[in-house]
Scaffold this motif. Sequence first.
Motif, short mmCIF file in Angstrom:
data_model
loop_
_atom_site.label_atom_id
_atom_site.label_comp_id
_atom_site.label_asym_id
_atom_site.label_seq_id
_atom_site.Cartn_x
_atom_site.Cartn_y
_atom_site.Cartn_z
N THR A 215 -9.10 -0.89 -4.62
CA THR A 215 -8.38 -0.25 -3.52
C THR A 215 -9.36 0.20 -2.45
O THR A 215 -10.49 0.58 -2.73
CB THR A 215 -7.59 0.97 -4.03
OG1 THR A 215 -8.47 1.89 -4.66
CG2 THR A 215 -6.51 0.53 -5.01
N LYS B 171 -4.06 -6.79 0.50
CA LYS B 171 -2.67 -6.66 0.02
C LYS B 171 -2.01 -8.01 -0.23
O LYS B 171 -0.80 -8.18 -0.06
CB LYS B 171 -1.84 -5.84 1.00
CG LYS B 171 -2.21 -4.36 1.02
CD LYS B 171 -1.23 -3.56 1.85
CE LYS B 171 -1.55 -2.07 1.75
NZ LYS B 171 -0.59 -1.23 2.51
N ASP C 46 -3.77 4.14 -3.74
CA ASP C 46 -3.72 3.12 -4.78
C ASP C 46 -2.97 1.85 -4.37
O ASP C 46 -3.11 0.80 -5.02
CB ASP C 46 -3.07 3.70 -6.05
CG ASP C 46 -3.93 4.77 -6.69
OD1 ASP C 46 -5.15 4.80 -6.38
OD2 ASP C 46 -3.41 5.57 -7.49
N SER C 47 -2.18 1.94 -3.32
CA SER C 47 -1.42 0.75 -2.89
C SER C 47 -2.22 -0.17 -1.97
O SER C 47 -1.81 -1.30 -1.70
CB SER C 47 -0.13 1.19 -2.17
OG SER C 47 -0.45 1.87 -0.96
N ASP C 48 -3.37 0.31 -1.51
CA ASP C 48 -4.17 -0.45 -0.54
C ASP C 48 -5.17 -1.35 -1.26
O ASP C 48 -6.39 -1.17 -1.19
CB ASP C 48 -4.89 0.49 0.41
CG ASP C 48 -3.93 1.35 1.21
OD1 ASP C 48 -2.93 0.81 1.70
OD2 ASP C 48 -4.19 2.57 1.33
N THR C 49 -4.66 -2.35 -1.96
CA THR C 49 -5.53 -3.24 -2.73
C THR C 49 -6.17 -4.30 -1.83
O THR C 49 -5.58 -4.75 -0.85
CB THR C 49 -4.74 -3.94 -3.84
OG1 THR C 49 -3.69 -4.70 -3.26
CG2 THR C 49 -4.18 -2.94 -4.83
#
Length: 754
Positions: A229, A207, A367-370
Amino acid sequence: MEQARSTITKIFNGEPHSYTRFNLTQNMEGDSSQVEMKLSSDVDEEAGGNGVGDHLNHNSARKPYVTQRIGRTPKNLCFLVVTTLLIFVIGYLVGYLMHRKRDLPPRPDVSVPRSDQVVLHETGAAPLMDWEDVKKLLAEKLTATKFEPVFSDFSSVNHQAGSPGDEDLANKVINRFKEYGMDTWTDEHFVKVQDPPISGSNRVLFKNRKEERPKGFLSYSANGTVTGTVLYAHYGQENDFMLLQSRNINMTGRVVLVRAGRISFAEKVANAAKLNASAVLIYADPTDYSIGDSTQLFGHVHMGSGDPYTPGFPSFNHTQFPPVRSSGLPNILAQTITAAMALNIVRELGGQTAPTEWKTYHKLGDDSDTITVEVNNVLTEKKINNVFGVIKGFVDADRYVVIGAQRDAWGPGFAASTVGTGVLVELARSISEMVKNDGFKPRRTIVFASWSAGEYGSIGATEWLEGYLSSLSMKAFSYINLDGVVTGRSGFKVAGSPLLHSLILSTLKEVNPQEDLLEPMKLDNPSYPFMAFSGIPSVSFGFSSDSDYRYFGTVLDTREALNTVTSNQVPQLAVTSAQFAGHIALRLVHDHLLRLDLGKYEKTLLFQVAQINGKVKAIQRVKAQQLPKALTVHWLMSAYGSYSRASRALASDIQNSDLDDIEKCRTINDRIMTVERNFLSPYVSPKDSPFRHILLGSGPHTITALSKHLDAMRADNPEADTDLFHNQFALLTWTIQGCANSLAGDIWSLDNEI
């Protein structure tokens, strides 16, 4: 007789009447006698010459010489008849005696045994030592007190493959072999391995907030940088990914986070790559491994064994081979991270809750856990040495069992390599002493091997197999692996070829190592390439804990750590392990016939063929169009029947064999040795599919792959290919039939029913 006839012909047909001498020598009753015959005449010096050409002239008017000399009176004619008869009788007797001499046996000689003497058969043991005495001798020589100094001598803080520490240990091993009076040699290879970057590091950034630079690494990962992700996938097993697929989770481009354990690192990465993941991160979860949050993990991700840049052939000299890569090398990134790094990631994951089957509170990620993963490993060439010592057999010296252990480790590697090396050396000492001092004479040879680069995927052992595959497949009849023989004390696990199962079970009863368990052999087992690549029946074993040994692949694998998990019983457990290995090896070189059980493979084949038959019939009942009309299981069942009959015929030959007949025993043993080797598919290349064993290997040629292909056809999987299945089916059938033909022995003994 011919000489007499010639003489008579000369007299009556007017041969040149000159002085002639010839000797007839006859050895009668052992005495030499000589008969000399002189035929004399006056040479007629007529104007026509000496008469040599005249008697050959059919138009000659001259009378025969004898007629001229004797005349035609009755008295003379009577004399002529009596003389002729006498010459004929003498000639007949001479010919008869000469002919009889040729038919008579030679006179008794001191070098030829008399007919009343007993001719002893060589059994090779002179005399064959009783098995109970063999076991007793071995037990007397293997003691816990003798293991203590050996472990100390072979302990090393740094002996990674190709390092000075590795070479130093190799010299110690070979010097011990020489000290025991063994013949020794070294096998040198130049192999390519992947090490962590010398300058810089591998990197993980979650992140865009916290960057980690792990020191641990996974050899043979793809290099590069990817961003995707996170997807939590439990242990990364096939069924774990199937559960994720059942939730319609798209895995393309995802960075998969998995726990260490249950399957090898290479299998985890291969499973993720099949589903188009971009990278794999592996960590030791605290619920599985209590090794601390900051402990680094080391390993490799080559889905195979040996140098992946010389697949199927040896790394003797890279300049002789074109640049190629093993099909088992991953095309995605792979990296280990510490438990602390992993837990920081897991705590922040969103998305769906993990399947209940996993019994974990983790979420799968959204999808936010890059995350960004960067791998910069360095490919280097290293020289490694395998070292060997040999105790030669007294009858079949060119047939041998191999006992081996890896010598290298990522760190101290006490359980990974030191214990195995110690057991190897102590077995070499004990058996050498039995031969030199106690009268034990093995029928066959024992080869002791110390391998290098085992941590990179059994590279040393596999390169040796590749280098001498053609000769080893005809001579090596078994391999006994000593890696990891002591990693705990709660149970004794054994994995081996079905051919060895009966011998394993009988040995377990003799050694009695508390609780024992026979389990399948895994892909990352050091014995696996011997069996699945070379067709050599193999066995691995060892004392273990309820779970995997927590310190493998870390720098914490020390003597103190192993003492903790074994309650300071390492030497005692090593003795039992050495006895188990020694009993198997000695039994295989002691008995007249190899103790390999053909019936186990017959049962395995029966089960697999029946399973294939059931699946084919199920598809034919519901979706007949999925299979070729010409396809029938009859030929596969017939091939199994041929193997079954050949196996039982050989069992009958063994039952009725004369153990004192050396050649007969060797012939039977050679037939037994072909079984494992002939289960290697001849229709695939060892370069592309190194583990060619149709029952225990991996790849589309195996009977397991055939069964899975049927499952895919039944489920209307788009990847199912009817023509491909038909081809695989035919080749598998003929592989089994070929094994049956080889097992039958002589060409006239083949079962041509198929």
